[in-house]
Write a protein that holds these residues in place. Sequence first.
Motif, PDB file in Angstrom:
ATOM      1  N   TYR A  62     116.569 -32.850  85.450  1.00  0.00           N
ATOM      2  CA  TYR A  62     116.211 -32.142  86.674  1.00  0.00           C
ATOM      3  C   TYR A  62     114.962 -32.777  87.255  1.00  0.00           C
ATOM      4  N   ASP A  63     115.058 -33.269  88.469  1.00  0.00           N
ATOM      5  CA  ASP A  63     113.936 -33.907  89.150  1.00  0.00           C
ATOM      6  C   ASP A  63     113.259 -32.871  90.043  1.00  0.00           C
ATOM      7  N   HIS A  64     112.069 -32.465  89.638  1.00  0.00           N
ATOM      8  CA  HIS A  64     111.332 -31.448  90.402  1.00  0.00           C
ATOM      9  C   HIS A  64     110.911 -31.971  91.774  1.00  0.00           C
ATOM     10  N   CYS A  69     122.092 -35.690  82.424  1.00  0.00           N
ATOM     11  CA  CYS A  69     121.291 -35.602  83.641  1.00  0.00           C
ATOM     12  C   CYS A  69     119.916 -35.030  83.329  1.00  0.00           C
ATOM     13  N   ASN A  75     112.631 -33.767  93.968  1.00  0.00           N
ATOM     14  CA  ASN A  75     113.639 -33.565  95.010  1.00  0.00           C
ATOM     15  C   ASN A  75     114.485 -32.314  94.782  1.00  0.00           C
ATOM     16  N   GLY A  76     114.205 -31.566  93.695  1.00  0.00           N
ATOM     17  CA  GLY A  76     114.867 -30.293  93.461  1.00  0.00           C
ATOM     18  C   GLY A  76     116.341 -30.391  93.117  1.00  0.00           C
ATOM     19  N   GLN A  77     116.740 -31.451  92.427  1.00  0.00           N
ATOM     20  CA  GLN A  77     118.152 -31.564  92.066  1.00  0.00           C
ATOM     21  C   GLN A  77     118.322 -32.281  90.729  1.00  0.00           C
ATOM     22  N   TRP A  78     119.542 -32.120  90.185  1.00  0.00           N
ATOM     23  CA  TRP A  78     119.892 -32.807  88.946  1.00  0.00           C
ATOM     24  C   TRP A  78     120.255 -34.245  89.277  1.00  0.00           C
ATOM     25  N   MET A  79     119.745 -35.171  88.472  1.00  0.00           N
ATOM     26  CA  MET A  79     119.980 -36.603  88.669  1.00  0.00           C
ATOM     27  C   MET A  79     120.611 -37.186  87.404  1.00  0.00           C
ATOM     28  N   ARG A  80     121.438 -38.191  87.561  1.00  0.00           N
ATOM     29  CA  ARG A  80     121.992 -38.893  86.394  1.00  0.00           C
ATOM     30  C   ARG A  80     120.847 -39.625  85.699  1.00  0.00           C
TER      31      ARG A  80
END
Length: 161
Positions: free
Chosen positions: A85-87, A83, A89-94
Amino acid sequence: MYINGTRFYLDDWGSKEWQAFPKRWYQEGLLITNTVVKDAENEEQSKANRPTKDGDDREGSIMHPRKKKIPTYIFQRKHNIHCFYDHDNGQWMRMPIGYELHHEMVGTLVDQVEKALPHWNDRPDILAMLRQCNYDADECINTFLHLEGDEWLKYSRTSTK
Protein backbone atom coordinates in the motif's frame (compact mmCIF):
# COMPACT_ATOMS: atom_id res chain seq x y z
CA MET A 1 -10.52 -34.39 1.73
CA TYR A 2 -13.86 -35.50 0.26
CA ILE A 3 -16.64 -37.17 2.23
CA ASN A 4 -19.90 -37.96 0.44
CA GLY A 5 -19.11 -35.40 -2.28
CA THR A 6 -18.26 -32.58 0.14
CA ARG A 7 -14.76 -31.07 0.27
CA PHE A 8 -13.23 -30.41 3.70
CA TYR A 9 -10.08 -28.63 4.85
CA LEU A 10 -8.10 -28.85 8.09
CA ASP A 11 -8.34 -25.61 10.04
CA ASP A 12 -4.94 -25.67 11.74
CA TRP A 13 -5.13 -21.99 12.80
CA GLY A 14 -8.35 -21.87 14.74
CA SER A 15 -10.37 -24.89 15.84
CA LYS A 16 -7.85 -27.43 14.48
CA GLU A 17 -10.78 -29.43 13.11
CA TRP A 18 -11.98 -30.41 9.64
CA GLN A 19 -14.26 -27.69 8.23
CA ALA A 20 -16.53 -27.71 5.17
CA PHE A 21 -14.76 -25.98 2.27
CA PRO A 22 -16.66 -22.66 1.63
CA LYS A 23 -18.08 -22.46 -1.89
CA ARG A 24 -16.81 -18.87 -2.31
CA TRP A 25 -13.20 -20.12 -1.99
CA TYR A 26 -13.49 -21.92 -5.32
CA GLN A 27 -13.58 -18.50 -7.01
CA GLU A 28 -10.73 -16.96 -4.98
CA GLY A 29 -7.73 -19.05 -5.99
CA LEU A 30 -6.29 -21.96 -7.89
CA LEU A 31 -7.56 -25.25 -6.50
CA ILE A 32 -5.43 -28.14 -7.66
CA THR A 33 -6.87 -31.64 -7.65
CA ASN A 34 -5.98 -34.66 -9.76
CA THR A 35 -8.86 -33.86 -12.10
CA VAL A 36 -7.92 -30.18 -12.37
CA VAL A 37 -4.27 -31.01 -13.00
CA LYS A 38 -5.18 -33.52 -15.71
CA ASP A 39 -7.60 -31.01 -17.29
CA ALA A 40 -4.92 -28.30 -17.28
CA GLU A 41 -2.39 -30.67 -18.83
CA ASN A 42 -4.88 -31.63 -21.53
CA GLU A 43 -5.67 -27.95 -22.21
CA GLU A 44 -1.97 -27.07 -22.49
CA GLN A 45 -1.32 -30.10 -24.71
CA SER A 46 -4.21 -29.24 -27.02
CA LYS A 47 -3.08 -25.62 -27.28
CA ALA A 48 0.49 -26.71 -28.06
CA ASN A 49 -0.81 -28.96 -30.86
CA ARG A 50 -3.23 -26.40 -32.26
CA PRO A 51 -2.10 -24.17 -35.15
CA THR A 52 -1.80 -20.46 -34.42
CA LYS A 53 -5.07 -18.60 -34.85
CA ASP A 54 -5.12 -15.18 -36.41
CA GLY A 55 -5.28 -12.52 -33.73
CA ASP A 56 -4.22 -14.66 -30.73
CA ASP A 57 -1.09 -12.78 -29.69
CA ARG A 58 -0.58 -15.10 -26.68
CA GLU A 59 0.68 -17.87 -28.98
CA GLY A 60 4.23 -17.87 -30.23
CA SER A 61 7.49 -19.77 -30.27
CA ILE A 62 11.13 -19.47 -29.32
CA MET A 63 14.18 -20.95 -31.06
CA HIS A 64 16.27 -22.86 -28.53
CA PRO A 65 19.85 -23.81 -29.49
CA ARG A 66 19.34 -27.53 -28.71
CA LYS A 67 15.58 -28.02 -28.62
CA LYS A 68 14.98 -25.99 -31.80
CA LYS A 69 11.51 -24.43 -32.20
CA ILE A 70 9.49 -24.56 -28.97
CA PRO A 71 5.82 -23.53 -29.04
CA THR A 72 4.82 -21.03 -26.34
CA TYR A 73 1.51 -19.84 -24.98
CA ILE A 74 0.62 -17.30 -22.30
CA PHE A 75 -2.03 -19.05 -20.21
CA GLN A 76 -4.54 -17.02 -18.23
CA ARG A 77 -4.59 -18.29 -14.65
CA LYS A 78 -5.40 -16.96 -11.22
CA HIS A 79 -2.11 -16.02 -9.62
CA ASN A 80 -1.05 -14.49 -6.32
CA ILE A 81 0.30 -10.97 -6.77
CA HIS A 82 2.26 -9.42 -3.92
CA CYS A 83 1.35 -5.77 -3.45
CA PHE A 84 2.13 -2.96 -1.03
CA TYR A 85 0.00 0.00 0.00
CA ASP A 86 1.53 3.29 -1.14
CA HIS A 87 0.42 6.04 1.23
CA ASP A 88 1.70 8.70 -1.19
CA ASN A 89 -0.88 7.90 -3.86
CA GLY A 90 -3.42 6.06 -1.68
CA GLN A 91 -3.52 2.80 -3.60
CA TRP A 92 -2.20 -0.74 -3.71
CA MET A 93 0.81 -1.16 -6.01
CA ARG A 94 2.48 -4.29 -7.38
CA MET A 95 5.60 -4.96 -5.36
CA PRO A 96 8.91 -4.74 -7.21
CA ILE A 97 11.37 -7.60 -6.69
CA GLY A 98 13.74 -5.27 -4.82
CA TYR A 99 11.03 -4.56 -2.21
CA GLU A 100 9.78 -8.12 -2.09
CA LEU A 101 13.21 -9.55 -1.28
CA HIS A 102 13.02 -7.61 2.01
CA HIS A 103 9.70 -9.24 3.00
CA GLU A 104 10.12 -11.86 5.75
CA MET A 105 7.79 -14.49 4.26
CA VAL A 106 9.26 -14.14 0.76
CA GLY A 107 12.80 -14.18 2.15
CA THR A 108 11.99 -17.47 3.87
CA LEU A 109 10.76 -18.97 0.56
CA VAL A 110 13.89 -17.78 -1.27
CA ASP A 111 16.05 -19.22 1.56
CA GLN A 112 14.22 -22.55 1.22
CA VAL A 113 15.00 -22.70 -2.51
CA GLU A 114 18.63 -21.64 -1.94
CA LYS A 115 19.05 -24.33 0.71
CA ALA A 116 17.75 -26.99 -1.70
CA LEU A 117 19.79 -25.62 -4.63
CA PRO A 118 22.92 -23.98 -3.17
CA HIS A 119 24.44 -23.48 -6.65
CA TRP A 120 21.48 -21.24 -7.63
CA ASN A 121 22.59 -18.13 -5.79
CA ASP A 122 20.73 -15.40 -7.70
CA ARG A 123 18.02 -14.28 -5.24
CA PRO A 124 16.16 -12.03 -7.73
CA ASP A 125 16.10 -14.88 -10.27
CA ILE A 126 14.81 -17.29 -7.61
CA LEU A 127 12.08 -14.83 -6.67
CA ALA A 128 11.13 -14.40 -10.33
CA MET A 129 10.69 -18.18 -10.62
CA LEU A 130 8.78 -18.28 -7.31
CA ARG A 131 6.40 -15.69 -8.74
CA GLN A 132 5.90 -17.84 -11.86
CA CYS A 133 5.23 -20.83 -9.59
CA ASN A 134 2.65 -18.88 -7.55
CA TYR A 135 5.04 -18.78 -4.55
CA ASP A 136 5.24 -22.59 -4.37
CA ALA A 137 8.85 -23.39 -3.37
CA ASP A 138 8.57 -27.08 -4.32
CA GLU A 139 7.32 -26.26 -7.83
CA CYS A 140 10.10 -23.67 -8.18
CA ILE A 141 12.76 -26.22 -7.17
CA ASN A 142 11.31 -28.89 -9.49
CA THR A 143 11.21 -26.48 -12.42
CA PHE A 144 14.84 -25.51 -11.90
CA LEU A 145 15.95 -29.13 -11.54
CA HIS A 146 14.13 -30.03 -14.77
CA LEU A 147 15.89 -27.23 -16.66
CA GLU A 148 19.23 -27.43 -14.84
CA GLY A 149 22.17 -27.24 -17.20
CA ASP A 150 20.21 -25.44 -19.94
CA GLU A 151 22.47 -22.74 -21.36
CA TRP A 152 19.58 -20.30 -21.49
CA LEU A 153 19.43 -20.23 -17.70
CA LYS A 154 22.85 -18.57 -17.74
CA TYR A 155 22.54 -15.05 -18.99
CA SER A 156 25.02 -12.21 -19.15
CA ARG A 157 24.08 -8.92 -17.66
CA THR A 158 24.47 -6.07 -20.08
CA SER A 159 24.63 -2.44 -19.21
CA THR A 160 22.41 0.08 -20.92
CA LYS A 161 23.56 3.64 -21.43
